[in-house]
Design a protein around this motif. Structure first.
Motif, PDB file in Angstrom:
ATOM      1  N   MET A 257      58.303  30.250  -8.828  1.00 54.49           N
ATOM      2  CA  MET A 257      57.941  29.139  -9.704  1.00 54.49           C
ATOM      3  C   MET A 257      56.426  29.122  -9.938  1.00 54.49           C
ATOM      4  O   MET A 257      55.656  29.342  -9.012  1.00 54.49           O
ATOM      5  CB  MET A 257      58.366  27.817  -9.060  1.00 54.49           C
ATOM      6  CG  MET A 257      58.081  26.634  -9.931  1.00 54.49           C
ATOM      7  SD  MET A 257      58.776  25.106  -9.281  1.00 54.49           S
ATOM      8  CE  MET A 257      58.014  24.989  -7.698  1.00 54.49           C
ATOM      9  N   LYS A 258      56.061  28.871 -11.180  1.00 48.39           N
ATOM     10  CA  LYS A 258      54.638  28.842 -11.512  1.00 48.39           C
ATOM     11  C   LYS A 258      54.234  27.427 -11.932  1.00 48.39           C
ATOM     12  O   LYS A 258      55.080  26.610 -12.298  1.00 48.39           O
ATOM     13  CB  LYS A 258      54.362  29.812 -12.664  1.00 48.39           C
ATOM     14  CG  LYS A 258      54.539  31.272 -12.286  1.00 48.39           C
ATOM     15  CD  LYS A 258      54.168  32.169 -13.443  1.00 48.39           C
ATOM     16  CE  LYS A 258      55.172  32.077 -14.568  1.00 48.39           C
ATOM     17  NZ  LYS A 258      54.918  32.972 -15.670  1.00 48.39           N
ATOM     18  N   ALA A 259      52.922  27.207 -11.913  1.00 45.86           N
ATOM     19  CA  ALA A 259      52.418  25.894 -12.335  1.00 45.86           C
ATOM     20  C   ALA A 259      52.844  25.593 -13.772  1.00 45.86           C
ATOM     21  O   ALA A 259      53.117  24.455 -14.139  1.00 45.86           O
ATOM     22  CB  ALA A 259      50.900  25.868 -12.202  1.00 45.86           C
TER      23      ALA A 259
ATOM     24  N   ASP B 270      55.588  26.340 -15.162  1.00 43.92           N
ATOM     25  CA  ASP B 270      56.971  25.835 -15.186  1.00 43.92           C
ATOM     26  C   ASP B 270      56.997  24.331 -14.911  1.00 43.92           C
ATOM     27  O   ASP B 270      57.775  23.586 -15.518  1.00 43.92           O
ATOM     28  CB  ASP B 270      57.829  26.553 -14.129  1.00 43.92           C
ATOM     29  CG  ASP B 270      57.926  28.043 -14.416  1.00 43.92           C
ATOM     30  OD1 ASP B 270      57.844  28.407 -15.600  1.00 43.92           O
ATOM     31  OD2 ASP B 270      58.072  28.817 -13.461  1.00 43.92           O
ATOM     32  N   ILE B 271      56.125  23.922 -13.988  1.00 45.60           N
ATOM     33  CA  ILE B 271      56.068  22.480 -13.670  1.00 45.60           C
ATOM     34  C   ILE B 271      55.518  21.711 -14.871  1.00 45.60           C
ATOM     35  O   ILE B 271      56.034  20.662 -15.252  1.00 45.60           O
ATOM     36  CB  ILE B 271      55.208  22.221 -12.411  1.00 45.60           C
ATOM     37  CG1 ILE B 271      55.809  22.960 -11.204  1.00 45.60           C
ATOM     38  CG2 ILE B 271      55.088  20.733 -12.126  1.00 45.60           C
ATOM     39  CD1 ILE B 271      54.988  22.883  -9.945  1.00 45.60           C
TER      40      ILE B 271
END
Lengths: 188, 184
Positions: free
Chosen positions: A1-3, A5-6
């Motif tokens: 998960m990457k920033a 995605d958030i």
């Protein structure tokens, strides 16, 4: 998960929260504008109200107010976790409570007795539809008080966290067109 | 013009819908695009792309809140544009800072990375935001949805810079904890 995605996920926050987030700004200017507007509105509304009430006296006193419909998030406890489901419903606390009750597996003994919105000490809405307050002022202090049957009270003998009452709060305050500052639940 | 009437115009395929949208929400969309792109020309382009996207999506879509519907499209288009631009040269706009801050919420354990769907993540984050207290929620959305600068959030809420920064930090920590619990 990457920033990223958030960041993308945050983009799907519910419409009301996004809309309300920026409406809280310019407090002083807003208070000034709303005070002036309130005086002007009262100056116009009061005479119109008296004229209208004289005209309509005795006519259609028992007419029902048509309820607005909208998308409502019904929160429920899913194995100890909070989950939600979007439904298209009449924007009335009574109707929404019923859907919440069924979704959370409560029987008909679980009832909503009272739904009140208190604005700075005065009850703004004692009916079951509280979606839209005509005299809503963002800087005012709004308290949502609901009275439900004892069947909904948490069983204190169970040590595990029960999110049911949280889902009730999220459902019953989530559909309102404004953010409440305080929420109380009473058992009867 | 009321939002309902603007939406009706879209359903009638009247170009007046676009005029009214631009008149009522042009500045709002531009402010979102500019926060992300930090460039007038690119922001204008994003806003125009937003109008085209809205024109193509209403109908069949009937937004319940027109402002946030437009805002979401502007935000998505602007982030896409920023990504394309970032391929050449990264930088500019609040988005770089916002991404650095959100990096804190990403779990960097030694475990094998879990498969997750973007839809599930989106739903989890939506629930997280819904559970936040009112002020924290507003500040969080201003920063990470609208990508407002910390300075502008301070002005909007009449808070000090340190208060805004610590509130954001606490919420990011909560989000990180929540995402770990939810196994993302």
């Amino acid at each position: 998960m990457k920033a990223e995605d958030i960041l993308e996920a945050i983009g799907n926050a519910d419409d009301k929260s996004v809309k309300n987030a920026r409406e809280k700004g310019n407090k002083k200017l807003w208070i000034y504008i709303s005070s002036v507007a309130a005086i002007l509105v009262l100056a116009i509304i009061i005479p119109i109200y008296y004229i209208q009430s004289e005209k309509t006296l005795g006519e259609g006193e028992n007419e029902e107010i048509a309820l607005e419909w909208g998308e409502v998030y019904i929160y429920y406890s899913d194995g100890g976790r909070i989950a939600s489901e979007k439904q298209y419903l009449p924007l009335s606390s009574k109707e929404i409570f019923e859907v919440w009750r069924i979704k959370n597996g409560f029987g008909e003994e679980a009832k909503l007795y009272k739904f009140e919105i208190d604005n700075n000490g005065t009850t703004d809405c004692s009916e079951f539809s509280g979606f839209y307050l005509e005299n809503y002022t963002p800087e005012d202090y709004y308290i949502v008080n609901i009275t439900v049957s004892k069947a909904l009270e948490n069983d204190k003998s169970i040590a595990v966290y029960d999110p049911t009452l949280d889902t009730l709060k999220m459902t019953m305050t989530g559909y309102l067109d404004f953010e409440c500052d305080e929420y109380n639940v009473f058992f009867q | 013009m009321e939002d309902k009437k603007i939406v009706e115009l879209y359903f009638q395929r009247s170009e007046k819908a676009l005029e009214e949208t631009a008149l009522k929400y042009g500045k709002y969309c531009f402010s979102i695009a500019y926060s992300i792109l930090n460039d007038n020309e690119d922001a204008e382009e994003s806003v125009n792309d937003t109008y085209l996207d809205v024109w193509n999506s209403i109908p069949p879509h009937k937004p319940s809140v027109l402002s946030t519907f437009l805002g979401k499209i502007t935000r998505r288009i602007s982030i896409d544009k920023w990504r394309k631009r970032a391929a050449d040269k990264r930088g500019g706009g609040e988005i770089s800072l916002v991404l650095d801050e959100l990096e804190e919420c990403v779990f960097k354990g030694d475990t094998v990375e879990e498969e997750y769907s973007k839809e599930k993540l989106s739903e989890a984050v939506k629930l997280f935001i819904a559970q936040l207290p009112k002020t924290e929620k507003n500040v969080f959305i201003c920063r990470y949805w609208y990508m407002d600068s910390v300075e502008s959030i301070c002005k909007r809420f009449s808070f000090s810079e340190s208060k805004v920064k610590s509130m954001l930090k606490r919420t990011r920590d909560k989000l990180r904890k929540y995402l770990v619990e939810e196994e993302f």
